[in-house]
Design a protein around this motif. Structure first.
Motif, PDB file in Angstrom:
ATOM      1  N   TRP A 175       0.849  -1.196   0.000  1.00  0.00           N
ATOM      2  CA  TRP A 175       0.000   0.000   0.000  1.00  0.00           C
ATOM      3  C   TRP A 175       0.884   1.244   0.000  1.00  0.00           C
ATOM      4  CZ3 TRP A 175      -0.642   4.379   2.847  1.00  0.00           C
ATOM      5  CH2 TRP A 175      -1.824   5.120   2.632  1.00  0.00           C
ATOM      6  N   ARG A 176       0.606   2.143  -0.934  1.00  0.00           N
ATOM      7  CA  ARG A 176       1.280   3.432  -1.001  1.00  0.00           C
ATOM      8  C   ARG A 176       0.216   4.507  -1.229  1.00  0.00           C
ATOM      9  NH1 ARG A 176       4.249   0.075   0.456  1.00  0.00           N
ATOM     10  NH2 ARG A 176       6.326  -0.466  -0.321  1.00  0.00           N
ATOM     11  N   PRO A 177       0.400   5.715  -0.674  1.00  0.00           N
ATOM     12  CA  PRO A 177      -0.633   6.752  -0.840  1.00  0.00           C
ATOM     13  C   PRO A 177      -0.968   7.029  -2.300  1.00  0.00           C
ATOM     14  CG  PRO A 177       0.982   7.431   0.798  1.00  0.00           C
ATOM     15  CD  PRO A 177       1.518   6.178   0.168  1.00  0.00           C
ATOM     16  N   GLU A 178       0.049   6.945  -3.184  1.00  0.00           N
ATOM     17  CA  GLU A 178      -0.170   7.285  -4.598  1.00  0.00           C
ATOM     18  C   GLU A 178      -1.110   6.315  -5.299  1.00  0.00           C
ATOM     19  OE1 GLU A 178       4.150   8.397  -3.544  1.00  0.00           O
ATOM     20  OE2 GLU A 178       2.684   6.852  -3.048  1.00  0.00           O
ATOM     21  N   ILE A 179      -1.227   5.083  -4.797  1.00  0.00           N
ATOM     22  CA  ILE A 179      -2.085   4.097  -5.455  1.00  0.00           C
ATOM     23  C   ILE A 179      -3.210   3.630  -4.533  1.00  0.00           C
ATOM     24  CG2 ILE A 179      -0.331   3.276  -7.076  1.00  0.00           C
ATOM     25  CD1 ILE A 179       0.188   0.927  -5.143  1.00  0.00           C
ATOM     26  N   ALA A 180      -3.494   4.412  -3.482  1.00  0.00           N
ATOM     27  CA  ALA A 180      -4.486   3.990  -2.493  1.00  0.00           C
ATOM     28  C   ALA A 180      -5.835   3.700  -3.137  1.00  0.00           C
ATOM     29  CB  ALA A 180      -4.624   5.060  -1.412  1.00  0.00           C
ATOM     30  N   ASP A 181      -6.289   4.581  -4.012  1.00  0.00           N
ATOM     31  CA  ASP A 181      -7.598   4.381  -4.641  1.00  0.00           C
ATOM     32  C   ASP A 181      -7.607   3.134  -5.511  1.00  0.00           C
ATOM     33  OD1 ASP A 181      -8.497   6.668  -3.419  1.00  0.00           O
ATOM     34  OD2 ASP A 181      -8.211   7.958  -5.171  1.00  0.00           O
ATOM     35  N   ALA A 182      -6.528   2.936  -6.265  1.00  0.00           N
ATOM     36  CA  ALA A 182      -6.452   1.763  -7.140  1.00  0.00           C
ATOM     37  C   ALA A 182      -6.443   0.478  -6.319  1.00  0.00           C
ATOM     38  CB  ALA A 182      -5.205   1.845  -8.018  1.00  0.00           C
ATOM     39  N   VAL A 183      -5.743   0.484  -5.192  1.00  0.00           N
ATOM     40  CA  VAL A 183      -5.689  -0.715  -4.350  1.00  0.00           C
ATOM     41  C   VAL A 183      -7.067  -1.040  -3.796  1.00  0.00           C
ATOM     42  CG1 VAL A 183      -4.785  -1.631  -2.175  1.00  0.00           C
ATOM     43  CG2 VAL A 183      -3.256  -0.456  -3.757  1.00  0.00           C
ATOM     44  N   GLU A 184      -7.810  -0.018  -3.381  1.00  0.00           N
ATOM     45  CA  GLU A 184      -9.157  -0.259  -2.853  1.00  0.00           C
ATOM     46  C   GLU A 184     -10.084  -0.858  -3.903  1.00  0.00           C
ATOM     47  OE1 GLU A 184     -11.110   2.463  -0.085  1.00  0.00           O
ATOM     48  OE2 GLU A 184      -9.369   3.789  -0.338  1.00  0.00           O
ATOM     49  N   ARG A 185      -9.892  -0.475  -5.171  1.00  0.00           N
ATOM     50  CA  ARG A 185     -10.772  -0.975  -6.242  1.00  0.00           C
ATOM     51  C   ARG A 185     -10.310  -2.313  -6.809  1.00  0.00           C
ATOM     52  NH1 ARG A 185     -10.160   4.464  -8.010  1.00  0.00           N
ATOM     53  NH2 ARG A 185      -8.699   3.718  -9.617  1.00  0.00           N
ATOM     54  N   MET A 186      -9.082  -2.725  -6.503  1.00  0.00           N
ATOM     55  CA  MET A 186      -8.499  -3.902  -7.138  1.00  0.00           C
ATOM     56  C   MET A 186      -9.154  -5.184  -6.607  1.00  0.00           C
ATOM     57  SD  MET A 186      -4.417  -4.682  -7.459  1.00  0.00           S
ATOM     58  CE  MET A 186      -4.136  -2.939  -7.817  1.00  0.00           C
ATOM     59  N   PRO A 187      -9.645  -6.040  -7.498  1.00  0.00           N
ATOM     60  CA  PRO A 187     -10.272  -7.286  -7.035  1.00  0.00           C
ATOM     61  C   PRO A 187      -9.226  -8.300  -6.587  1.00  0.00           C
ATOM     62  CG  PRO A 187     -10.217  -7.218  -9.440  1.00  0.00           C
ATOM     63  CD  PRO A 187      -9.713  -5.882  -8.970  1.00  0.00           C
ATOM     64  N   GLY A 188      -9.612  -9.143  -5.636  1.00  0.00           N
ATOM     65  CA  GLY A 188      -8.763 -10.255  -5.232  1.00  0.00           C
ATOM     66  C   GLY A 188      -7.581  -9.898  -4.374  1.00  0.00           C
ATOM     67  N   ILE A 189      -7.575  -8.716  -3.774  1.00  0.00           N
ATOM     68  CA  ILE A 189      -6.489  -8.336  -2.861  1.00  0.00           C
ATOM     69  C   ILE A 189      -6.878  -8.741  -1.443  1.00  0.00           C
ATOM     70  CG2 ILE A 189      -5.207  -6.416  -1.851  1.00  0.00           C
ATOM     71  CD1 ILE A 189      -4.326  -7.159  -4.667  1.00  0.00           C
ATOM     72  N   ASP A 190      -6.126  -9.689  -0.891  1.00  0.00           N
ATOM     73  CA  ASP A 190      -6.441 -10.214   0.439  1.00  0.00           C
ATOM     74  C   ASP A 190      -5.775  -9.430   1.556  1.00  0.00           C
ATOM     75  OD1 ASP A 190      -7.809 -12.565  -0.691  1.00  0.00           O
ATOM     76  OD2 ASP A 190      -5.808 -13.204  -1.302  1.00  0.00           O
ATOM     77  N   TRP A 191      -4.650  -8.771   1.244  1.00  0.00           N
ATOM     78  CA  TRP A 191      -3.907  -8.078   2.299  1.00  0.00           C
ATOM     79  C   TRP A 191      -2.998  -7.032   1.673  1.00  0.00           C
ATOM     80  CZ3 TRP A 191       1.559  -8.978   3.475  1.00  0.00           C
ATOM     81  CH2 TRP A 191       2.186  -9.842   2.573  1.00  0.00           C
ATOM     82  N   VAL A 192      -2.577  -6.104   2.498  1.00  0.00           N
ATOM     83  CA  VAL A 192      -1.639  -5.077   2.053  1.00  0.00           C
ATOM     84  C   VAL A 192      -0.539  -4.945   3.095  1.00  0.00           C
ATOM     85  CG1 VAL A 192      -3.394  -3.789   0.760  1.00  0.00           C
ATOM     86  CG2 VAL A 192      -2.897  -3.152   3.135  1.00  0.00           C
ATOM     87  N   GLU A 193       0.564  -4.383   2.643  1.00  0.00           N
ATOM     88  CA  GLU A 193       1.710  -4.114   3.510  1.00  0.00           C
ATOM     89  C   GLU A 193       1.974  -2.615   3.442  1.00  0.00           C
ATOM     90  OE1 GLU A 193       5.731  -6.544   3.447  1.00  0.00           O
ATOM     91  OE2 GLU A 193       5.841  -4.811   2.106  1.00  0.00           O
ATOM     92  N   ALA A 194       2.193  -1.984   4.593  1.00  0.00           N
ATOM     93  CA  ALA A 194       2.461  -0.544   4.635  1.00  0.00           C
ATOM     94  C   ALA A 194       3.768  -0.292   5.365  1.00  0.00           C
ATOM     95  CB  ALA A 194       1.318   0.194   5.335  1.00  0.00           C
ATOM     96  N   VAL A 195       4.552   0.657   4.857  1.00  0.00           N
ATOM     97  CA  VAL A 195       5.823   0.993   5.498  1.00  0.00           C
ATOM     98  C   VAL A 195       5.539   1.574   6.878  1.00  0.00           C
ATOM     99  CG1 VAL A 195       7.903   2.403   5.363  1.00  0.00           C
ATOM    100  CG2 VAL A 195       6.955   1.367   3.288  1.00  0.00           C
ATOM    101  N   SER A 196       6.052   0.930   7.905  1.00  0.00           N
ATOM    102  CA  SER A 196       5.726   1.286   9.278  1.00  0.00           C
ATOM    103  C   SER A 196       6.071   2.736   9.591  1.00  0.00           C
ATOM    104  CB  SER A 196       6.467   0.360  10.237  1.00  0.00           C
ATOM    105  OG  SER A 196       6.261   0.742  11.582  1.00  0.00           O
ATOM    106  N   GLU A 197       7.263   3.175   9.146  1.00  0.00           N
ATOM    107  CA  GLU A 197       7.725   4.526   9.477  1.00  0.00           C
ATOM    108  C   GLU A 197       6.885   5.618   8.835  1.00  0.00           C
ATOM    109  OE1 GLU A 197      11.116   1.766  10.226  1.00  0.00           O
ATOM    110  OE2 GLU A 197       9.524   1.959   8.753  1.00  0.00           O
ATOM    111  N   ASN A 198       6.074   5.278   7.842  1.00  0.00           N
ATOM    112  CA  ASN A 198       5.222   6.267   7.176  1.00  0.00           C
ATOM    113  C   ASN A 198       3.825   6.346   7.771  1.00  0.00           C
ATOM    114  OD1 ASN A 198       7.352   6.723   5.477  1.00  0.00           O
ATOM    115  ND2 ASN A 198       6.524   5.566   3.760  1.00  0.00           N
ATOM    116  N   LEU A 199       3.589   5.603   8.846  1.00  0.00           N
ATOM    117  CA  LEU A 199       2.266   5.569   9.463  1.00  0.00           C
ATOM    118  C   LEU A 199       2.287   6.270  10.816  1.00  0.00           C
ATOM    119  CD1 LEU A 199       1.255   1.853   8.786  1.00  0.00           C
ATOM    120  CD2 LEU A 199       0.651   3.869   7.432  1.00  0.00           C
TER     121      LEU A 199
END
Length: 453
Positions: free
Chosen positions: A13-37
């Protein structure tokens, strides 16, 4: 030991593709850079994904578990907090060092701004095992550690990558995050055989798999995370899937993002590569549990406390490793002599890559600087980086760079550019931003006029 959750297919998961990731079918999980949260202000996109039941795994990049110093308690606490806030089943970090020097070696503290390889020696393994145990005890969920890509190899290594990872998992019970793109990188750059590394790994310790793109230039493979996944990387994934059923597989993409269809296509190619490997070897082992070990510990489960390198690692061992890492990092970021046994050409490639990455990150942290300096930003920053190693965070680096430009800019520089840069620096170098009220601005202008007299 309890198995890692079956994660399925995921994407970074990256902010630049957040919308695309939410719409993407078949995505079971995401990984986010800890230091950016920020735990109290999670991005709305991640909150919506969690509400839908999508697992979020925090992925750390700054612990430096392979460094000579023991892990920083504050960084560990931050990683633990993010795991708890996200309800993550595990957290991940890297087998790398990211800083060197300081009190342990009585030398200046340096930051790499990048993941650098750990020497595969017994000393380094002892230090890494103790650091991993410290991290495991501080974390509320299991830890998995990732193999990294390398441009340079340490001289006089005693273990192959597969042997090194096997012993690490066997002695600590830590899970492994295997990046098949990094195996390909090390194949091109260092001549390491990916199949041999896979054959030596404790596959039952596999937590999940990373897949990413890169590019080759002048015989060097750059793990860019900004290009499509190459077929040789997918082939390594297929080989891995023929040996073990991966609990999870994730696409990493950090820059140069394609549209939603392009991302979906890369994820589908990953699914196809895994399915091909599984079809060819239905009897392969199942990943997700660390190797069987004896002894007990807290946090992430059982860990051995006996055997080679067990117990507390002596300061003399840490100091030897620290001196070696400080010498390498200093050569990369401060222009000191190349340590004996290293490839000078490859070290030059790595040094330029580090400076370029640093310029890119500072440009993102302080986006006004590339706007103010225009086409001159990058060459000016690279010149600055040659004599000014990264010793703190990137925000401090941006301020120091601006101050450097103001001190060293030629007299014929555009006065408007200099004024804009000076205003930017003054606005950010103090404890709080300068007031924008008309009265305060008039007072500053009057003071400047008086000081010129």
């Amino acid at each position: 030991m309890e198995r890692t959750a079956r994660l399925g297919t995921g994407i970074g998961w990256r902010p630049e593709i957040a919308d695309a990731v939410e719409r993407m079918p078949g995505i079971d999980w995401v990984e986010a850079v800890s230091e950016n949260l920020c735990p109290g202000h999670l991005p709305d996109s991640l909150l919506r994904l969690r509400e839908r039941g999508v697992t979020v795994v925090p992925h750390g990049v700054s612990l430096g578990l392979g460094g000579a110093e023991r892990p920083d308690a504050g960084r560990l606490a931050a990683l633990a907090e993010r795991a708890e806030v996200l309800g993550a089943p595990l957290v991940t970090e890297h087998i790398a060092f990211v800083r060197a020097g300081g009190a342990l070696t009585a030398s200046p503290a340096l930051e790499a701004g990048h993941l650098l390889p750990v020497p595969r020696t017994r000393d380094a393994l002892d230090v890494l095992c103790e650091n991993v145990r410290i991290a495991q005890d501080a974390l509320p969920v299991p830890l998995a550690v990732e193999n990294i890509a390398a441009l340079v190899a340490w001289p006089d290594e005693e273990l192959t990558e597969g042997q090194f990872l096997y012993e690490l998992a066997d002695r600590t019970g830590v899970r492994l995050l295997i990046d098949v793109a990094n195996l390909h990188t090390n194949h091109v750059n260092l001549g390491a055989d990916p199949a041999e590394a896979l054959a030596e790994l404790p596959l039952e310790a596999l937590a999940y798999v990373h897949v990413a793109g890169g590019f080759e230039r002048d015989g060097v493979w750059h793990d860019s995370h900004a290009h499509p996944v190459a077929q040789p990387v997918l082939d390594i994934l297929t080989d891995l899937a023929s040996r073990v059923a991966p609990p999870g597989v994730l696409l990493e993409r950090d820059e140069n993002f394609p549209d939603g269809d392009g991302l979906s296509g890369e994820v589908e190619a990953i699914r196809t590569a895994v399915a091909k490997g599984r079809a060819g070897s239905p009897g392969a082992v199942t990943g997700g549990a660390a190797p069987r070990t004896s002894g007990a510990g807290s946090g992430s489960g059982s860990r051995p406390r006996s055997g080679s390198g067990s117990g507390s690692t002596g300061d003399a061992v840490r100091q030897r490793l620290g001196l070696a890492q400080a010498a390498l990092l200093s050569a990369l970021v401060a222009g000191t002599p190349v340590p004996e046994g290293f490839d000078r050409v490859r070290l030059g490639v790595q040094a330029r890559a580090l400076a370029g990455k640093r310029a890119d990150v500072v440009g993102k942290v302080a986006p006004e600087l590339p706007v103010i300096l225009g086409a001159g930003y990058r060459p000016a920053f690279l010149a600055y980086a040659q004599g000014s190693p990264l010793t703190g965070g990137y925000r401090r680096d941006a301020l120091d760079f601006a101050a450097h430009v103001l001190r060293t800019a030629p007299g014929d520089e555009d006065p408007a550019v200099r004024r804009a840069l000076r205003e930017w620096w003054l606005d950010r170098s103090g404890p709080v931003p300068r007031s924008r009220r008309p009265g305060a601005r008039l007072a500053r202008a009057t003071r400047r006029v008086l000081l010129r007299r």
